[in-house]
Design a protein around this motif. Structure first.
Motif, PDB file in Angstrom:
ATOM      1  N   CYS A 182      61.738  80.698  22.685  1.00  0.00           N
ATOM      2  CA  CYS A 182      61.110  82.022  22.753  1.00  0.00           C
ATOM      3  C   CYS A 182      61.972  82.922  23.628  1.00  0.00           C
ATOM      4  O   CYS A 182      62.269  82.578  24.783  1.00  0.00           O
ATOM      5  CB  CYS A 182      59.707  81.930  23.336  1.00  0.00           C
ATOM      6  N   VAL A 183      62.355  84.087  23.080  1.00  0.00           N
ATOM      7  CA  VAL A 183      63.210  85.026  23.810  1.00  0.00           C
ATOM      8  C   VAL A 183      62.469  86.348  23.950  1.00  0.00           C
ATOM      9  O   VAL A 183      62.078  86.962  22.957  1.00  0.00           O
ATOM     10  CB  VAL A 183      64.555  85.250  23.074  1.00  0.00           C
ATOM     11  N   ASP A 184      62.284  86.781  25.193  1.00  0.00           N
ATOM     12  CA  ASP A 184      61.620  88.060  25.463  1.00  0.00           C
ATOM     13  C   ASP A 184      62.026  88.492  26.866  1.00  0.00           C
ATOM     14  O   ASP A 184      62.212  87.648  27.747  1.00  0.00           O
ATOM     15  CB  ASP A 184      60.097  87.913  25.369  1.00  0.00           C
ATOM     16  N   ASP A 185      62.163  89.800  27.076  1.00  0.00           N
ATOM     17  CA  ASP A 185      62.579  90.281  28.397  1.00  0.00           C
ATOM     18  C   ASP A 185      61.403  90.519  29.340  1.00  0.00           C
ATOM     19  O   ASP A 185      61.586  91.056  30.440  1.00  0.00           O
ATOM     20  CB  ASP A 185      63.434  91.551  28.281  1.00  0.00           C
ATOM     21  N   GLU A 186      60.214  90.097  28.933  1.00  0.00           N
ATOM     22  CA  GLU A 186      59.034  90.193  29.801  1.00  0.00           C
ATOM     23  C   GLU A 186      58.530  88.787  30.104  1.00  0.00           C
ATOM     24  O   GLU A 186      58.133  88.046  29.196  1.00  0.00           O
ATOM     25  CB  GLU A 186      57.932  91.014  29.124  1.00  0.00           C
ATOM     26  N   GLN A 187      58.538  88.429  31.386  1.00  0.00           N
ATOM     27  CA  GLN A 187      58.149  87.078  31.786  1.00  0.00           C
ATOM     28  C   GLN A 187      56.700  86.771  31.432  1.00  0.00           C
ATOM     29  O   GLN A 187      56.365  85.642  31.053  1.00  0.00           O
ATOM     30  CB  GLN A 187      58.353  86.905  33.299  1.00  0.00           C
ATOM     31  N   ASN A 188      55.825  87.772  31.537  1.00  0.00           N
ATOM     32  CA  ASN A 188      54.411  87.523  31.227  1.00  0.00           C
ATOM     33  C   ASN A 188      54.208  87.163  29.757  1.00  0.00           C
ATOM     34  O   ASN A 188      53.329  86.377  29.409  1.00  0.00           O
ATOM     35  CB  ASN A 188      53.547  88.731  31.609  1.00  0.00           C
ATOM     36  N   VAL A 189      55.047  87.737  28.871  1.00  0.00           N
ATOM     37  CA  VAL A 189      54.967  87.384  27.447  1.00  0.00           C
ATOM     38  C   VAL A 189      55.399  85.933  27.249  1.00  0.00           C
ATOM     39  O   VAL A 189      54.744  85.170  26.522  1.00  0.00           O
ATOM     40  CB  VAL A 189      55.843  88.332  26.608  1.00  0.00           C
ATOM     41  N   LEU A 190      56.494  85.546  27.890  1.00  0.00           N
ATOM     42  CA  LEU A 190      56.970  84.165  27.783  1.00  0.00           C
ATOM     43  C   LEU A 190      55.947  83.183  28.349  1.00  0.00           C
ATOM     44  O   LEU A 190      55.732  82.111  27.779  1.00  0.00           O
ATOM     45  CB  LEU A 190      58.310  84.012  28.510  1.00  0.00           C
ATOM     46  N   ASP A 191      55.319  83.557  29.453  1.00  0.00           N
ATOM     47  CA  ASP A 191      54.293  82.689  30.035  1.00  0.00           C
ATOM     48  C   ASP A 191      53.112  82.521  29.076  1.00  0.00           C
ATOM     49  O   ASP A 191      52.575  81.416  28.911  1.00  0.00           O
ATOM     50  CB  ASP A 191      53.803  83.274  31.358  1.00  0.00           C
ATOM     51  N   SER A 192      52.706  83.613  28.426  1.00  0.00           N
ATOM     52  CA  SER A 192      51.591  83.548  27.477  1.00  0.00           C
ATOM     53  C   SER A 192      51.932  82.660  26.281  1.00  0.00           C
ATOM     54  O   SER A 192      51.112  81.836  25.837  1.00  0.00           O
ATOM     55  CB  SER A 192      51.229  84.953  26.991  1.00  0.00           C
ATOM     56  N   LEU A 193      53.141  82.803  25.763  1.00  0.00           N
ATOM     57  CA  LEU A 193      53.560  81.984  24.626  1.00  0.00           C
ATOM     58  C   LEU A 193      53.638  80.512  25.015  1.00  0.00           C
ATOM     59  O   LEU A 193      53.247  79.631  24.245  1.00  0.00           O
ATOM     60  CB  LEU A 193      54.919  82.466  24.115  1.00  0.00           C
ATOM     61  N   SER A 194      54.140  80.246  26.219  1.00  0.00           N
ATOM     62  CA  SER A 194      54.231  78.857  26.683  1.00  0.00           C
ATOM     63  C   SER A 194      52.856  78.226  26.795  1.00  0.00           C
ATOM     64  O   SER A 194      52.638  77.093  26.344  1.00  0.00           O
ATOM     65  CB  SER A 194      54.953  78.806  28.032  1.00  0.00           C
ATOM     66  N   ARG A 195      51.907  78.936  27.406  1.00  0.00           N
ATOM     67  CA  ARG A 195      50.560  78.392  27.541  1.00  0.00           C
ATOM     68  C   ARG A 195      49.933  78.112  26.176  1.00  0.00           C
ATOM     69  O   ARG A 195      49.239  77.110  25.984  1.00  0.00           O
ATOM     70  CB  ARG A 195      49.678  79.363  28.333  1.00  0.00           C
ATOM     71  N   LEU A 196      50.215  78.977  25.233  1.00  0.00           N
ATOM     72  CA  LEU A 196      49.621  78.835  23.902  1.00  0.00           C
ATOM     73  C   LEU A 196      50.230  77.672  23.124  1.00  0.00           C
ATOM     74  O   LEU A 196      49.528  76.951  22.414  1.00  0.00           O
ATOM     75  CB  LEU A 196      49.816  80.140  23.120  1.00  0.00           C
ATOM     76  N   LEU A 197      51.537  77.465  23.258  1.00  0.00           N
ATOM     77  CA  LEU A 197      52.253  76.539  22.376  1.00  0.00           C
ATOM     78  C   LEU A 197      52.555  75.177  22.974  1.00  0.00           C
ATOM     79  O   LEU A 197      52.873  74.239  22.246  1.00  0.00           O
ATOM     80  CB  LEU A 197      53.568  77.190  21.914  1.00  0.00           C
ATOM     81  N   LEU A 198      52.461  75.053  24.316  1.00  0.00           N
ATOM     82  CA  LEU A 198      52.892  73.815  24.958  1.00  0.00           C
ATOM     83  C   LEU A 198      52.135  72.572  24.499  1.00  0.00           C
ATOM     84  O   LEU A 198      52.677  71.471  24.547  1.00  0.00           O
ATOM     85  CB  LEU A 198      52.761  73.950  26.478  1.00  0.00           C
TER      86      LEU A 198
END
Length: 222
Positions: free
Chosen positions: A20-36
């Motif tokens: 996942c590539v995004d320049d907003e850390q909160n977006v990456l954190d949300s994707l990680s929580r959802l997909l982990l």
């Protein structure tokens, strides 16, 4: 940052790997929580970092990026990823889109899927599962292409691949008005080897010759 769900059972089926590539850390954190729970998730804030990840993880199943990134756009990064990691499903997850650019990316195979922000969690999970299925099809397609163009005994390119290569080289020679040369080799008395020592020995000689030939050619040669 790499976030990995440890599998207590070593024999458990390996999880699909998602970048996942995004320049907003909160977006990456949300994707990680959802997909982990279902995937191995790797995140990157910049395309420079993402490209290093690509070089170290050629087995990625899905590459998902925002369009607006520092330095280059998401589609520009996916164009790079198409070469660096061709079997991965390439996904654009963004709220800022140029439809003409997206259409061109879809038509050229740079992009496989388009998803919009903000996302709905269950729907995004389904889309990622479908992207993983696309990845499996891409892997199978590449393997069938390799088998259809490779001699099973020597692992050299076969007659079908040769026909394609010679056509391309002749067209290139005509376009640039330059000569093209074809080198042919023959193994002296090979029939006698098969007759006297048997076909398994003949096969071993062919495999050895193939290795020696491969040692002498450049990566751009067939």
């Amino acid at each position: 940052a790499r976030r990995k769900l440890l599998d207590p059972d070593p024999g458990h089926k390996r999880m699909n790997k998602i970048l996942c590539v995004d320049d907003e850390q909160n977006v990456l954190d949300s994707l990680s929580r959802l997909l982990l729970k279902d995937f191995e998730v790797i995140t990157a804030l910049t395309t420079e970092h993402a490209k290093r990840i690509l070089s170290e993880n050629t087995d990625l199943a899905v590459i998902m990026t925002d369009q607006r990134l520092a330095g280059e756009t998401g589609l520009e990064f996916l164009k790079y990823a198409k070469t660096a990691c061709p079997d991965a499903t390439r996904v654009l997850l963004s709220s800022s889109l140029n439809l003409n650019e997206v259409a061109d990316a879809l038509n050229t195979g740079t992009l496989h899927k388009l998803l919009l922000k903000p996302w709905e969690n269950d729907a995004l999970k389904v889309q990622i599962l479908e992207a993983c299925a696309t990845h499996r099809l891409l892997v199978e397609k590449r393997e069938w292409e390799r088998l259809s163009n490779t001699d099973a005994l020597t692992q050299l390119k076969n007659r079908r691949s040769f026909d394609d290569s010679i056509r391309i080289e002749c067209e290139r020679a005509l376009r640039h008005e330059r000569p093209v040369s074809l080198l042919m080799l023959d193994i002296d008395h090979f029939k006698n080897i098969n007759d006297e020592f048997g076909h398994p020995v003949g096969d071993a000689i062919l495999r050895t010759l193939a290795i020696r030939l491969l040692e002498q050619v450049r990566s751009i040669d067939s």
